[in-house]
Design a protein around this motif. Sequence first.
Motif, PDB file in Angstrom:
ATOM      1  N   ASN A  21      51.387  35.772  40.217  1.00 12.15           N
ATOM      2  CA  ASN A  21      49.944  36.008  40.127  1.00 12.15           C
ATOM      3  C   ASN A  21      49.611  37.081  39.104  1.00 12.15           C
ATOM      4  OD1 ASN A  21      49.085  34.068  41.995  1.00 12.15           O
ATOM      5  ND2 ASN A  21      49.511  35.438  43.710  1.00 12.15           N
ATOM      6  N   PHE A  22      50.442  38.105  39.046  1.00 14.32           N
ATOM      7  CA  PHE A  22      50.244  39.181  38.064  1.00 14.32           C
ATOM      8  C   PHE A  22      50.299  38.613  36.644  1.00 14.32           C
ATOM      9  CE2 PHE A  22      51.980  42.663  35.436  1.00 14.32           C
ATOM     10  CZ  PHE A  22      51.019  43.627  35.648  1.00 14.32           C
ATOM     11  N   LEU A  23      51.271  37.775  36.386  1.00 15.36           N
ATOM     12  CA  LEU A  23      51.403  37.170  35.055  1.00 15.36           C
ATOM     13  C   LEU A  23      50.239  36.219  34.756  1.00 15.36           C
ATOM     14  CD1 LEU A  23      55.227  36.446  35.034  1.00 15.36           C
ATOM     15  CD2 LEU A  23      54.013  38.216  33.744  1.00 15.36           C
ATOM     16  N   LEU A  29      44.945  44.039  37.427  1.00 10.96           N
ATOM     17  CA  LEU A  29      45.042  44.463  38.819  1.00 10.96           C
ATOM     18  C   LEU A  29      43.745  44.197  39.572  1.00 10.96           C
ATOM     19  CD1 LEU A  29      47.103  47.776  38.536  1.00 10.96           C
ATOM     20  CD2 LEU A  29      47.898  45.447  38.895  1.00 10.96           C
ATOM     21  N   LYS A  30      42.628  44.231  38.880  1.00 10.60           N
ATOM     22  CA  LYS A  30      41.342  43.909  39.515  1.00 10.60           C
ATOM     23  C   LYS A  30      41.334  42.449  39.982  1.00 10.60           C
ATOM     24  CE  LYS A  30      38.468  47.285  37.180  1.00 10.60           C
ATOM     25  NZ  LYS A  30      37.331  47.529  36.294  1.00 10.60           N
ATOM     26  N   ILE A  32      44.005  40.614  40.637  1.00 14.47           N
ATOM     27  CA  ILE A  32      44.981  40.513  41.728  1.00 14.47           C
ATOM     28  C   ILE A  32      44.337  40.983  43.035  1.00 14.47           C
ATOM     29  CG2 ILE A  32      47.161  41.429  42.632  1.00 14.47           C
ATOM     30  CD1 ILE A  32      47.716  39.483  40.483  1.00 14.47           C
ATOM     31  N   ALA A  33      43.579  42.072  42.964  1.00 11.67           N
ATOM     32  CA  ALA A  33      42.906  42.590  44.162  1.00 11.67           C
ATOM     33  C   ALA A  33      41.951  41.541  44.739  1.00 11.67           C
ATOM     34  CB  ALA A  33      42.156  43.880  43.831  1.00 11.67           C
ATOM     35  N   LYS A  34      41.258  40.816  43.868  1.00 11.61           N
ATOM     36  CA  LYS A  34      40.354  39.754  44.330  1.00 11.61           C
ATOM     37  C   LYS A  34      41.138  38.628  45.000  1.00 11.61           C
ATOM     38  CE  LYS A  34      36.789  40.391  40.807  1.00 11.61           C
ATOM     39  NZ  LYS A  34      36.171  39.790  39.613  1.00 11.61           N
ATOM     40  N   ILE A  35      42.238  38.227  44.379  1.00  7.95           N
ATOM     41  CA  ILE A  35      43.064  37.140  44.915  1.00  7.95           C
ATOM     42  C   ILE A  35      43.557  37.478  46.320  1.00  7.95           C
ATOM     43  CG2 ILE A  35      45.296  35.942  44.670  1.00  7.95           C
ATOM     44  CD1 ILE A  35      44.848  36.086  41.610  1.00  7.95           C
ATOM     45  N   TYR A  36      44.035  38.701  46.499  1.00  8.04           N
ATOM     46  CA  TYR A  36      44.611  39.108  47.786  1.00  8.04           C
ATOM     47  C   TYR A  36      43.572  39.677  48.755  1.00  8.04           C
ATOM     48  CZ  TYR A  36      49.340  38.324  46.048  1.00  8.04           C
ATOM     49  OH  TYR A  36      50.492  37.749  45.576  1.00  8.04           O
ATOM     50  N   THR A  42      45.453  49.488  46.628  1.00  8.41           N
ATOM     51  CA  THR A  42      46.464  48.747  47.392  1.00  8.41           C
ATOM     52  C   THR A  42      47.328  47.917  46.455  1.00  8.41           C
ATOM     53  OG1 THR A  42      45.016  48.660  49.323  1.00  8.41           O
ATOM     54  CG2 THR A  42      46.810  47.050  49.244  1.00  8.41           C
ATOM     55  N   VAL A  43      46.705  47.276  45.487  1.00 13.52           N
ATOM     56  CA  VAL A  43      47.450  46.478  44.505  1.00 13.52           C
ATOM     57  C   VAL A  43      48.323  47.391  43.651  1.00 13.52           C
ATOM     58  CG1 VAL A  43      47.242  44.986  42.485  1.00 13.52           C
ATOM     59  CG2 VAL A  43      45.760  44.626  44.451  1.00 13.52           C
TER      60      VAL A  43
END
Length: 99
Positions: A21-23, A29-30, A32-36, A42-43
């Motif tokens: 997901n990072f790639l 990171l913003k 990624i934070a939305k995805i999780y 936290t991310v």
Amino acid sequence: MEVIPEWMSNLDDEDVAFTKNFLLTSGSLKEIAKIYGVTYPTVRLRLDRLIQKINISEDASNDPFVSLIKRLAVNEKIDFDTAKILITEYRKHSKKSEE
């Protein structure tokens, strides 16, 4: 024949999914934070732990036991103070055995 680097083989399924997901989000990171569904800090913490795991795996100078203790601490299976005590005592004992 495909060879998987040792640092990758030491990652659990959640770490691999996070890395993917990072790639796919170009390192955002913003995003990624939305995805999780979590906060940016936290991310960031999750990424920092993943970096620590990779660094531990890449440090070939580490004794396998010391690497295991460090991985347990990074994965929050044991606390960092306990890890330090175990590593210190192990190294003391190892030095006595070598003498």
